[in-house]
Scaffold this motif. Structure first.
Motif, PDB file in Angstrom:
ATOM      1  N   ARG A 253      -4.733  11.744   4.625  1.00  0.00           N
ATOM      2  CA  ARG A 253      -5.398  11.397   3.376  1.00  0.00           C
ATOM      3  C   ARG A 253      -4.596  10.334   2.634  1.00  0.00           C
ATOM      4  O   ARG A 253      -3.374  10.294   2.698  1.00  0.00           O
ATOM      5  N   LEU A 254      -5.321   9.506   1.901  1.00  0.00           N
ATOM      6  CA  LEU A 254      -4.736   8.406   1.152  1.00  0.00           C
ATOM      7  C   LEU A 254      -4.930   8.629  -0.334  1.00  0.00           C
ATOM      8  O   LEU A 254      -6.021   8.977  -0.777  1.00  0.00           O
ATOM      9  N   LEU A 255      -3.869   8.430  -1.111  1.00  0.00           N
ATOM     10  CA  LEU A 255      -3.959   8.479  -2.569  1.00  0.00           C
ATOM     11  C   LEU A 255      -3.975   7.046  -3.082  1.00  0.00           C
ATOM     12  O   LEU A 255      -3.092   6.251  -2.755  1.00  0.00           O
ATOM     13  N   ALA A 256      -4.997   6.722  -3.885  1.00  0.00           N
ATOM     14  CA  ALA A 256      -5.174   5.352  -4.365  1.00  0.00           C
ATOM     15  C   ALA A 256      -5.236   5.306  -5.889  1.00  0.00           C
ATOM     16  O   ALA A 256      -5.614   6.276  -6.547  1.00  0.00           O
ATOM     17  N   HIS A 257      -4.866   4.143  -6.431  1.00  0.00           N
ATOM     18  CA  HIS A 257      -4.832   3.899  -7.880  1.00  0.00           C
ATOM     19  C   HIS A 257      -5.734   2.705  -8.180  1.00  0.00           C
ATOM     20  O   HIS A 257      -5.686   1.690  -7.482  1.00  0.00           O
ATOM     21  N   TRP A 258      -6.576   2.820  -9.227  1.00  0.00           N
ATOM     22  CA  TRP A 258      -7.536   1.775  -9.568  1.00  0.00           C
ATOM     23  C   TRP A 258      -7.443   1.438 -11.051  1.00  0.00           C
ATOM     24  O   TRP A 258      -7.414   2.333 -11.896  1.00  0.00           O
ATOM     25  N   ASP A 259      -7.426   0.163 -11.369  1.00  0.00           N
ATOM     26  CA  ASP A 259      -7.437  -0.267 -12.767  1.00  0.00           C
ATOM     27  C   ASP A 259      -8.856  -0.166 -13.324  1.00  0.00           C
ATOM     28  O   ASP A 259      -9.843  -0.357 -12.605  1.00  0.00           O
ATOM     29  N   ARG A 260      -8.924   0.108 -14.628  1.00  0.00           N
ATOM     30  CA  ARG A 260     -10.213   0.109 -15.315  1.00  0.00           C
ATOM     31  C   ARG A 260     -10.108  -0.746 -16.566  1.00  0.00           C
ATOM     32  O   ARG A 260      -9.063  -0.801 -17.212  1.00  0.00           O
TER      33      ARG A 260
END
Length: 256
Positions: free
Chosen positions: A86-93
């Motif tokens: 599994r991959l943990l990802a971070h996204w800007d908003r």
């Protein structure tokens, strides 16, 4: 390296693995973060991530996340870490009129990129250099033995319930950084701001992710309590400490 067969697959130029890098203005610094039978998981230096020839982060964005970000209009999304497939990802908003809003954290299947859970959490997670590329991460990605629970510091997920839990401090509460997870949802971690402000040993807490509990339900175990590095299906813990001579000591302890 395939630990079962010893076969080694080298990736000498990660930038050349992703077709998106052929058009990106800044693509230096890409890296292979994990590997599956289907191929390598590549984090693109300019933003975005995916598996060459199979999927890219633009196609697996969580709801409410834009495709592009930053002055260079780079692909949104940054691969924070991978564990247990599994991959943990971070996204800007982006908020209205440039207002600051909490980023989105999400968990994806490494092989397909399929979204498994998401949560909005104020923890930024990645430190960046002057060039804008990520340089370091504060916490490792950890999972419970069965893989149901996944966390990195103050960001945690119950993947069976498809629910995220944010333990990041917001002024009214202190940040809890998780260090180990059990299959029954029991999690152990430290109170980050408490230890930083006092200069003493970190305060250790226990909480239950199965109930969706946030820091308000955390049980304080005290300062200097040892936290297992890993747990197994029986509940036993692997502890990594140092003795009086600062030598590393690794021990497995059974739960009473």
């Amino acid at each position: 390296m395939d630990v079962a067969t010893g076969a080694v697959t080298p990736y000498k130029d990660p930038d050349a693995l992703m077709a998106q890098c052929e058009e990106a203005m800044v693509c230096n610094g890409s890296r292979v973060m994990a590997a599956a039978a289907e191929g390598p998981l590549v984090s693109v230096g300019s933003g975005g991530f995916g598996m060459p020839g199979r999927w890219f982060s633009d196609d697996v964005r969580p709801d409410g996340v834009s495709a592009k970000t930053g002055f260079l209009d780079s692909s949104n999304g940054e691969a924070y870490g991978a564990e247990g497939g599994r991959l943990l990802a971070h996204w800007d908003r982006a908020g209205r009129d440039g207002a600051d809003v909490d980023p989105v954290w999400s968990v994806h299947d490494v092989r397909t990129g399929r979204l498994q859970a998401r949560v909005e959490c104020g923890y930024e997670g990645v430190r960046h250099s002057v060039s804008g590329r990520s340089t370091s991460r504060d916490y490792s990605v950890i999972t419970s033995p069965s893989g149901r629970y996944l966390a990195a510091g103050p960001v945690a997920f119950d993947l069976e319930r498809k629910k995220g839990i944010c333990l990041y401090g917001d002024g009214d509460r202190k940040t809890i950084a998780l260090a180990s997870l059990r299959d029954d949802g029991t999690a152990h971690g430290t109170v980050e701001e408490e230890s930083a402000s006092s200069g003493s040993a970190p305060v250790v807490v226990e909480l239950n992710l199965a109930t969706g509990a946030a820091d308000g339900a955390a049980k304080v175990l005290g300062a200097g309590v040892e936290i297992p590095y890993r747990t197994d299906v029986s509940g036993s813990g692997l502890f990594v400490t140092r003795d009086e001579a600062e030598n590393v000591r690794v021990s497995s302890r059974r739960e009473r």
